[in-house]
Design a protein around this motif. Structure first.
Motif, PDB file in Angstrom:
ATOM      1  N   VAL A   1      36.599  48.650  41.255  1.00  0.00           N
ATOM      2  CA  VAL A   1      37.002  50.216  42.005  1.00  0.00           C
ATOM      3  C   VAL A   1      37.227  49.842  43.308  1.00  0.00           C
ATOM      4  O   VAL A   1      35.981  49.315  44.042  1.00  0.00           O
ATOM      5  CB  VAL A   1      36.172  51.200  41.587  1.00  0.00           C
ATOM      6  N   GLN A   2      37.797  50.090  43.997  1.00  0.00           N
ATOM      7  CA  GLN A   2      38.060  49.812  45.268  1.00  0.00           C
ATOM      8  C   GLN A   2      36.816  50.526  46.151  1.00  0.00           C
ATOM      9  O   GLN A   2      36.411  51.647  45.844  1.00  0.00           O
ATOM     10  CB  GLN A   2      39.373  50.876  46.024  1.00  0.00           C
ATOM     11  N   ASP A   3      36.495  49.777  47.002  1.00  0.00           N
ATOM     12  CA  ASP A   3      35.208  50.268  47.761  1.00  0.00           C
ATOM     13  C   ASP A   3      33.878  50.274  47.001  1.00  0.00           C
ATOM     14  O   ASP A   3      32.928  50.602  47.637  1.00  0.00           O
ATOM     15  CB  ASP A   3      35.205  51.414  48.784  1.00  0.00           C
ATOM     16  N   GLN A   4      33.900  49.736  45.924  1.00  0.00           N
ATOM     17  CA  GLN A   4      32.569  49.637  45.168  1.00  0.00           C
ATOM     18  C   GLN A   4      32.409  48.251  44.468  1.00  0.00           C
ATOM     19  O   GLN A   4      31.840  48.197  43.342  1.00  0.00           O
ATOM     20  CB  GLN A   4      32.969  50.793  43.897  1.00  0.00           C
ATOM     21  N   LEU A   5      32.884  47.149  45.068  1.00  0.00           N
ATOM     22  CA  LEU A   5      32.608  45.923  44.665  1.00  0.00           C
ATOM     23  C   LEU A   5      30.924  45.772  44.377  1.00  0.00           C
ATOM     24  O   LEU A   5      30.661  44.815  43.471  1.00  0.00           O
ATOM     25  CB  LEU A   5      33.429  44.854  45.394  1.00  0.00           C
ATOM     26  N   ASP A   6      30.224  46.272  45.193  1.00  0.00           N
ATOM     27  CA  ASP A   6      28.918  45.619  45.283  1.00  0.00           C
ATOM     28  C   ASP A   6      28.087  46.376  44.222  1.00  0.00           C
ATOM     29  O   ASP A   6      26.877  46.067  44.073  1.00  0.00           O
ATOM     30  CB  ASP A   6      28.125  46.260  46.640  1.00  0.00           C
ATOM     31  N   ASP A   7      28.682  47.489  43.473  1.00  0.00           N
ATOM     32  CA  ASP A   7      28.006  48.228  42.375  1.00  0.00           C
ATOM     33  C   ASP A   7      28.464  47.286  40.817  1.00  0.00           C
ATOM     34  O   ASP A   7      29.529  47.474  40.614  1.00  0.00           O
ATOM     35  CB  ASP A   7      28.421  49.511  42.429  1.00  0.00           C
ATOM     36  N   PRO A   8      27.658  46.616  40.314  1.00  0.00           N
ATOM     37  CA  PRO A   8      27.923  46.146  39.136  1.00  0.00           C
ATOM     38  C   PRO A   8      28.630  46.897  37.926  1.00  0.00           C
ATOM     39  O   PRO A   8      29.414  46.484  37.092  1.00  0.00           O
ATOM     40  CB  PRO A   8      26.602  45.234  38.656  1.00  0.00           C
ATOM     41  N   ARG A   9      28.208  48.093  38.062  1.00  0.00           N
ATOM     42  CA  ARG A   9      28.998  48.988  37.022  1.00  0.00           C
ATOM     43  C   ARG A   9      30.260  49.290  37.441  1.00  0.00           C
ATOM     44  O   ARG A   9      30.993  49.785  36.501  1.00  0.00           O
ATOM     45  CB  ARG A   9      28.188  50.376  37.016  1.00  0.00           C
ATOM     46  N   CYS A  10      30.746  48.920  38.483  1.00  0.00           N
ATOM     47  CA  CYS A  10      32.101  49.478  38.955  1.00  0.00           C
ATOM     48  C   CYS A  10      32.903  47.885  39.035  1.00  0.00           C
ATOM     49  O   CYS A  10      34.106  48.185  39.663  1.00  0.00           O
ATOM     50  CB  CYS A  10      32.174  50.129  40.353  1.00  0.00           C
ATOM     51  N   ARG A  11      32.686  47.118  38.419  1.00  0.00           N
ATOM     52  CA  ARG A  11      33.374  45.735  38.319  1.00  0.00           C
ATOM     53  C   ARG A  11      33.380  45.108  37.108  1.00  0.00           C
ATOM     54  O   ARG A  11      32.669  45.259  36.405  1.00  0.00           O
ATOM     55  CB  ARG A  11      33.058  44.865  39.520  1.00  0.00           C
TER      56      ARG A  11
ATOM     57  N   SER B   1      36.630  33.902  33.088  1.00  0.00           N
ATOM     58  CA  SER B   1      36.051  32.298  32.817  1.00  0.00           C
ATOM     59  C   SER B   1      37.271  31.458  33.283  1.00  0.00           C
ATOM     60  O   SER B   1      38.200  31.976  33.574  1.00  0.00           O
ATOM     61  CB  SER B   1      36.043  32.386  31.276  1.00  0.00           C
ATOM     62  N   ASP B   2      36.627  30.253  33.285  1.00  0.00           N
ATOM     63  CA  ASP B   2      37.583  29.129  33.698  1.00  0.00           C
ATOM     64  C   ASP B   2      38.613  28.759  32.368  1.00  0.00           C
ATOM     65  O   ASP B   2      38.779  27.403  32.630  1.00  0.00           O
ATOM     66  CB  ASP B   2      37.022  28.069  34.533  1.00  0.00           C
ATOM     67  N   GLN B   3      38.572  29.402  31.659  1.00  0.00           N
ATOM     68  CA  GLN B   3      39.342  29.029  30.173  1.00  0.00           C
ATOM     69  C   GLN B   3      40.932  28.983  30.266  1.00  0.00           C
ATOM     70  O   GLN B   3      41.379  28.827  29.150  1.00  0.00           O
ATOM     71  CB  GLN B   3      38.778  29.839  28.891  1.00  0.00           C
ATOM     72  N   GLY B   4      41.496  29.489  31.304  1.00  0.00           N
ATOM     73  CA  GLY B   4      42.856  29.675  31.339  1.00  0.00           C
ATOM     74  C   GLY B   4      43.389  31.062  30.754  1.00  0.00           C
ATOM     75  O   GLY B   4      44.501  31.015  30.295  1.00  0.00           O
ATOM     76  N   VAL B   5      42.715  32.183  30.722  1.00  0.00           N
ATOM     77  CA  VAL B   5      43.126  33.280  30.114  1.00  0.00           C
ATOM     78  C   VAL B   5      43.921  33.946  30.768  1.00  0.00           C
ATOM     79  O   VAL B   5      43.682  34.219  32.296  1.00  0.00           O
ATOM     80  CB  VAL B   5      41.689  34.097  29.411  1.00  0.00           C
ATOM     81  N   ARG B   6      45.022  34.462  30.396  1.00  0.00           N
ATOM     82  CA  ARG B   6      45.869  35.348  31.093  1.00  0.00           C
ATOM     83  C   ARG B   6      45.705  36.778  30.886  1.00  0.00           C
ATOM     84  O   ARG B   6      46.604  37.730  31.157  1.00  0.00           O
ATOM     85  CB  ARG B   6      47.241  34.915  30.894  1.00  0.00           C
ATOM     86  N   ASN B   7      44.606  37.380  30.530  1.00  0.00           N
ATOM     87  CA  ASN B   7      44.405  38.761  30.545  1.00  0.00           C
ATOM     88  C   ASN B   7      43.210  38.875  30.761  1.00  0.00           C
ATOM     89  O   ASN B   7      42.017  38.344  31.010  1.00  0.00           O
ATOM     90  CB  ASN B   7      44.675  39.550  29.060  1.00  0.00           C
ATOM     91  N   THR B   8      42.716  40.437  31.370  1.00  0.00           N
ATOM     92  CA  THR B   8      41.505  40.753  31.680  1.00  0.00           C
ATOM     93  C   THR B   8      41.381  42.287  31.610  1.00  0.00           C
ATOM     94  O   THR B   8      42.491  42.942  31.276  1.00  0.00           O
ATOM     95  CB  THR B   8      41.110  40.345  33.122  1.00  0.00           C
ATOM     96  N   SER B   9      40.196  42.984  31.725  1.00  0.00           N
ATOM     97  CA  SER B   9      40.120  44.296  31.480  1.00  0.00           C
ATOM     98  C   SER B   9      39.048  44.670  32.466  1.00  0.00           C
ATOM     99  O   SER B   9      38.093  44.042  32.908  1.00  0.00           O
ATOM    100  CB  SER B   9      39.802  44.677  30.012  1.00  0.00           C
ATOM    101  N   ILE B  10      38.902  45.936  32.591  1.00  0.00           N
ATOM    102  CA  ILE B  10      37.670  46.714  33.198  1.00  0.00           C
ATOM    103  C   ILE B  10      37.473  48.004  32.278  1.00  0.00           C
ATOM    104  O   ILE B  10      38.032  48.612  32.038  1.00  0.00           O
ATOM    105  CB  ILE B  10      37.774  46.859  34.636  1.00  0.00           C
ATOM    106  N   ARG B  11      35.969  48.177  32.095  1.00  0.00           N
ATOM    107  CA  ARG B  11      35.673  49.340  31.371  1.00  0.00           C
ATOM    108  C   ARG B  11      34.758  50.100  32.466  1.00  0.00           C
ATOM    109  O   ARG B  11      33.835  49.607  32.771  1.00  0.00           O
ATOM    110  CB  ARG B  11      35.078  48.907  30.163  1.00  0.00           C
ATOM    111  N   LEU B  12      35.140  51.360  32.449  1.00  0.00           N
ATOM    112  CA  LEU B  12      34.415  52.181  33.387  1.00  0.00           C
ATOM    113  C   LEU B  12      33.936  53.496  32.827  1.00  0.00           C
ATOM    114  O   LEU B  12      34.841  54.286  32.103  1.00  0.00           O
ATOM    115  CB  LEU B  12      35.269  52.666  34.556  1.00  0.00           C
ATOM    116  N   ALA B  13      32.713  53.967  33.100  1.00  0.00           N
ATOM    117  CA  ALA B  13      32.200  55.154  32.726  1.00  0.00           C
ATOM    118  C   ALA B  13      32.888  56.390  33.591  1.00  0.00           C
ATOM    119  O   ALA B  13      32.765  56.221  34.513  1.00  0.00           O
ATOM    120  CB  ALA B  13      30.702  55.375  32.359  1.00  0.00           C
ATOM    121  N   PHE B  14      32.874  57.420  33.123  1.00  0.00           N
ATOM    122  CA  PHE B  14      33.332  58.720  33.821  1.00  0.00           C
ATOM    123  C   PHE B  14      32.061  59.124  34.367  1.00  0.00           C
ATOM    124  O   PHE B  14      30.967  58.868  34.031  1.00  0.00           O
ATOM    125  CB  PHE B  14      33.727  59.675  32.893  1.00  0.00           C
TER     126      PHE B  14
END
Length: 95
Positions: free
Chosen positions: A52-62, A67-80
């Motif tokens: 989340v923009q401006d929230q990199l330091d908060d582990p709940r927000c990133r 991994s270095d497995q060559g995966v071409r997808n990613t996701s982020i799950r965030l609580a309201f």
């Protein structure tokens, strides 16, 4: 003064080491009662964080580091109600 010069050098080096990568298709958004998840596929293997923009330091927000497995997808799950997010219910997808 020397520490500023070293820091400037590191910042420049990081900026130059960016990867050419883009999102393929449309991201998928899944909503639940207390959270939502955004998933997307990238053109090349994803190496980085989604946050989340401006929230990199908060582990709940990133995401977890990619991994270095060559995966071409990613996701982020965030609580309201975390990371400065506000929940708004709408039938218009462009709001």
């Amino acid at each position: 003064m020397i520490s500023r010069l070293i820091l400037s050098s590191l910042i420049i080096r990081v900026a130059v080491t960016q990867y050419d990568n883009g999102i393929v298709g449309d991201p998928t958004v899944n909503c639940a009662d207390n959270h939502f998840e955004v998933r997307f596929e990238t053109r090349n293997p994803f190496r980085g964080l989604v946050f989340v923009q401006d929230q990199l330091d908060d582990p709940r927000c990133r995401s977890a580091p990619a991994s270095d497995q060559g995966v071409r997808n990613t996701s982020i799950r965030l609580a309201f109600k975390e990371c400065g997010l506000k929940r708004r219910i709408s039938t218009n997808m462009h709001v």
